[in-house]
Design an enzyme around this catalytic site. Structure first.
Site, PDB file in Angstrom:
ATOM      1  CG  ASN A 185      -7.498  -0.333   0.924  1.00 29.38           C
ATOM      2  OD1 ASN A 185      -6.427  -0.262   1.536  1.00 29.38           O
ATOM      3  ND2 ASN A 185      -7.585  -0.017  -0.362  1.00 29.38           N
TER       4      ASN A 185
ATOM      5  N   GLY B 103       3.706   3.794   7.604  1.00 26.41           N
ATOM      6  CA  GLY B 103       2.819   3.510   8.734  1.00 26.41           C
ATOM      7  C   GLY B 103       2.182   4.726   9.372  1.00 26.41           C
ATOM      8  CB  SER B 104       1.658   8.253   8.393  1.00 28.72           C
ATOM      9  OG  SER B 104       0.882   8.188   7.225  1.00 28.72           O
ATOM     10  CG  ASN B 105      -3.257   6.133   6.926  1.00 29.17           C
ATOM     11  OD1 ASN B 105      -4.177   6.909   7.171  1.00 29.17           O
ATOM     12  ND2 ASN B 105      -2.555   6.188   5.801  1.00 29.17           N
TER      13      ASN B 105
ATOM     14  CG  HIS C 294      -7.455   3.791  -3.360  1.00 24.01           C
ATOM     15  ND1 HIS C 294      -6.479   2.905  -3.756  1.00 24.01           N
ATOM     16  CD2 HIS C 294      -7.713   4.583  -4.422  1.00 24.01           C
ATOM     17  CE1 HIS C 294      -6.170   3.151  -5.022  1.00 24.01           C
ATOM     18  NE2 HIS C 294      -6.911   4.165  -5.447  1.00 24.01           N
TER      19      HIS C 294
ATOM     20  CG  MET D 214       1.576  -0.679  -0.946  1.00 24.01           C
ATOM     21  SD  MET D 214       0.046   0.205  -1.377  1.00 24.01           S
ATOM     22  CE  MET D 214       0.436   0.731  -3.035  1.00 24.01           C
ATOM     23  NE  ARG D 215       1.428 -10.494   0.030  1.00 22.18           N
ATOM     24  CZ  ARG D 215       2.121 -11.394  -0.655  1.00 22.18           C
ATOM     25  NH1 ARG D 215       3.310 -11.102  -1.133  1.00 22.18           N
ATOM     26  NH2 ARG D 215       1.639 -12.608  -0.859  1.00 22.18           N
TER      27      ARG D 215
HETATM   28  C1  GAR Z   1      -1.641   5.873   2.007  1.00 23.70           C
HETATM   29  O1  GAR Z   1      -1.626   7.094   1.316  1.00 23.70           O
HETATM   30  C2  GAR Z   1      -2.711   4.963   1.448  1.00 23.70           C
HETATM   31  O2  GAR Z   1      -3.807   5.656   0.965  1.00 23.70           O
HETATM   32  C3  GAR Z   1      -1.962   4.270   0.347  1.00 23.70           C
HETATM   33  O3  GAR Z   1      -0.680   4.033   0.870  1.00 23.70           O
HETATM   34  C4  GAR Z   1      -0.351   5.086   1.764  1.00 23.70           C
HETATM   35  C5  GAR Z   1       0.209   4.481   3.030  1.00 23.70           C
HETATM   36  O4  GAR Z   1       0.713   5.472   3.873  1.00 23.70           O
HETATM   37  N1  GAR Z   1      -2.605   3.058  -0.019  1.00 23.70           N
HETATM   38  C6  GAR Z   1      -2.690   2.624  -1.280  1.00 23.70           C
HETATM   39  O5  GAR Z   1      -2.193   3.197  -2.218  1.00 23.70           O
HETATM   40  C7  GAR Z   1      -3.463   1.323  -1.435  1.00 23.70           C
HETATM   41  N2  GAR Z   1      -3.709   1.050  -2.818  1.00 23.70           N
HETATM   42  P1  GAR Z   1       1.195   5.130   5.347  1.00 23.70           P
HETATM   43  O6  GAR Z   1       2.152   3.945   5.265  1.00 23.70           O
HETATM   44  O7  GAR Z   1       1.882   6.374   5.796  1.00 23.70           O
HETATM   45  O8  GAR Z   1      -0.019   4.811   6.175  1.00 23.70           O
END
Ligand code: GAR
Length: 189
Positions: free
Chosen positions: A109, A13-15, A111, A92-93
């Site tokens: 999204n 969940g850092s984003n 990526h 990731m679904r």
């Molecule tokens: C992020 O790096 C995002 O780009 C990736 O999951 C990570 C989630 O990080 N997303 C994918 O790979 C989507 N196909 P977070 O949980 O720290 O936000």
């Protein structure tokens, strides 16, 4: 369009955290109204609760017969809360076609690659295996074709000698954390 957003996440969940921090700092005009996680242990759930997000849900995929029914339950939460933007933050679904069709140009999204290179679940590993020297991250609209919707912004990072998955992902995430709150801000103002 209002400024209410729903964030869907599966991981640490850092984003989500940087979006909430940017809002707190007055740098992002969105309001995180809903957070939905498909994993009970997702760090994003705690982050959302700590930030007093009004509607925080762990929606358990095992309680639904199929993907469409699961996504319908999520869509109902998002519509009830009147969110105008859905922000996938490490969700990731795969989303069902019907979910995507009910929110045209309303799902974003992030990526961890420079799309259209390295679509799919392990973009960081795929970039390392391909031996590219530059990678990065992409914010794009979600369409029915995986990782293929209109690109809104990108940031690049070098791939350094000796990088492993973690060091490259960390470098990419630094950029994710800069661009995602900015794009969300641009879309809600
Ligand atoms: C992020 O790096 C995002 O780009 C990736 O999951 C990570 C989630 O990080 N997303 C994918 O790979 C989507 N196909 P977070 O949980 O720290 O936000």
């Amino acid at each position: 369009m209002n400024n209410k957003i729903a964030v869907m996440a599966s991981g640490k969940g850092s984003n989500l955290q940087v979006i909430l921090s940017a809002i707190q700092a007055g740098e992002c005009a969105a309001k995180v109204e809903v957070v939905i996680c498909n994993k009970a242990d997702a760090g994003a759930l705690q982050i959302a609760k700590d930030a007093a997000v009004p509607h925080v849900f762990y929606v358990n995929p095992k309680e639904y017969k199929n993907r469409e029914m699961y996504d319908e339950a999520c869509a109902a939460i998002i519509k009830k809360a009147d969110c105008s933007l859905i922000v996938l933050a490490g969700y990731m679904r795969i989303l069902s076609a019907s979910f995507i069709q009910s929110f045209p140009n309303q799902i974003l999204n992030i990526h961890p690659s420079l799309l259209p290179s390295f679509k799919g679940a392990d973009a960081v590993g795929d970039a390392l295996r391909a031996g590219v020297k530059i990678s990065g991250c992409t914010v794009h609209y979600v369409t029915e074709e995986l990782d293929s919707g209109k690109i809104l912004t990108q940031a690049c990072v070098p791939v350094l000698e000796g990088d492993d998955w973690y060091s490259l992902h960390a470098r990419i995430q630094e950029q994710e954390h800069k661009i995602y709150p900015q794009v969300v801000h641009q879309l809600v103002i």
